[in-house]
Design a protein around this motif. Structure first.
Motif, short mmCIF file in Angstrom:
data_model
loop_
_atom_site.label_atom_id
_atom_site.label_comp_id
_atom_site.label_asym_id
_atom_site.label_seq_id
_atom_site.Cartn_x
_atom_site.Cartn_y
_atom_site.Cartn_z
N ALA A 110 0.81 -1.22 0.00
CA ALA A 110 0.00 0.00 0.00
C ALA A 110 0.84 1.27 0.00
N SER A 111 1.92 1.27 0.76
CA SER A 111 2.74 2.49 0.88
C SER A 111 3.87 2.52 -0.15
N ARG A 112 3.81 1.60 -1.12
CA ARG A 112 4.84 1.50 -2.16
C ARG A 112 6.25 1.47 -1.56
N PRO A 113 6.51 0.49 -0.70
CA PRO A 113 7.81 0.43 -0.05
C PRO A 113 8.91 0.06 -1.03
N ALA A 114 10.16 0.34 -0.64
CA ALA A 114 11.29 0.00 -1.49
C ALA A 114 11.42 -1.51 -1.65
N VAL A 115 11.09 -2.25 -0.60
CA VAL A 115 11.26 -3.70 -0.65
C VAL A 115 10.17 -4.38 0.18
N VAL A 116 9.67 -5.50 -0.34
CA VAL A 116 8.70 -6.33 0.37
C VAL A 116 9.42 -7.58 0.87
N VAL A 117 9.32 -7.83 2.15
CA VAL A 117 9.96 -8.99 2.77
C VAL A 117 8.88 -10.00 3.11
N ALA A 118 9.00 -11.20 2.57
CA ALA A 118 7.98 -12.23 2.75
C ALA A 118 8.60 -13.46 3.42
N ASP A 119 8.06 -13.83 4.57
CA ASP A 119 8.56 -14.98 5.34
C ASP A 119 7.58 -16.13 5.20
N GLU A 120 7.94 -17.13 4.39
CA GLU A 120 7.09 -18.30 4.14
C GLU A 120 5.64 -17.87 3.82
N PRO A 121 5.45 -16.99 2.83
CA PRO A 121 4.12 -16.42 2.60
C PRO A 121 3.07 -17.44 2.14
#
Length: 250
Positions: free
Chosen positions: A165-176
């Protein structure tokens, strides 16, 4: 090990130890690696290899014992809790296996949570982006629902919408995809893949699933707290073979 002209996350000789000198456990052992901007990077390894620790320190969720880390050009190694919290809120999005939605908030409120926590009034442009996300993720008719009224797949979609939503620089996904059935997990992976290829996000995903990792542009293999493999995109069978070889060697 640089994969693009501008790494979104850089680890320089990072180590992480737990316990005291007598019972010290080394979770990360002198790791130096660059995570490329605009790429989908998967992090894999046997249980206890350090992959979750790598994700936590790379996202500023945990302090390192030694070494330095940059997130989107900011040296986070010496930042205090307040500065780290602000940086995570502005530059990082998180997707966890357990969804981590706020049960008392509806879908619309959960998606806008990063703005609410930061005391940031959503602009017209940001609101239009959120509306587009919600539509693309098939949540348009679920905005007034609470998390307990949603399926696991729908809850993970809400978590992804919140992360983006906030257009972050990076999305971190832990076992999504760990808590999802294979079809729903495939949908979630396509969304993360699209976040990279269509919206220019950077995604770092920790996973034990070769099928999930096969969606990545690059795969980092960890063993005993070290990066032992850095490979371009591979299919699930090749990833499985690599993992099996690592576990046999261990």
């Amino acid at each position: 090990m640089t994969t693009s002209s501008r790494p979104i996350i850089r680890l320089d000789r990072v180590s992480k130890h737990y316990g005291d000198a007598v019972r010290r456990v080394t979770a990360l052992d002198d790791v130096s690696v660059d995570i490329g901007a605009g790429e989908f990077t998967a992090v894999m390894g046997p249980s206890g290899s350090g992959k979750s620790t790598l994700m936590h320190v790379a996202a500023g969720l945990d302090q390192v014992s030694s070494g330095r880390i940059w997130i989107d050009g900011v040296d986070v190694t010496g930042l205090g809790d307040k500065e780290l919290t602000e940086l995570r809120r502005r530059r990082l999005g998180f997707v966890f296996q357990s969804f981590n939605l706020v049960p008392t908030l509806d879908v619309a409120e959960n998606v806008r949570l990063p703005f609410l926590l930061g005391g940031h009034k959503v602009t017209r442009e940001e609101s239009a982006w959120i509306d587009r996300l919600v539509e693309m993720l098939g949540l348009g008719d679920r905005l007034s629902h609470r998390p307990h009224q949603l399926s696991g797949g729908q809850q993970q979609r809400v978590a992804i919408a919140r992360a983006l939503a906030s257009r972050p620089a990076v999305v971190v996904a832990d076992e999504p995809t760990g808590a999802l059935d294979s079809r729903t997990g495939s949908d979630v992976l396509q969304i993360l893949r699209g976040a990279v290829s269509e919206w220019g996000q950077s995604v770092v995903m920790v996973t034990h699933d070769p099928v999930a990792a096969a969606n990545a542009d690059r795969i980092l293999f960890l063993a005993d707290g070290r990066v032992v493999g850095d490979r371009p995109a591979m299919d699930a069978a090749a990833i499985s073979t690599t993992m099996l070889g690592m576990e046999t060697a261990a």
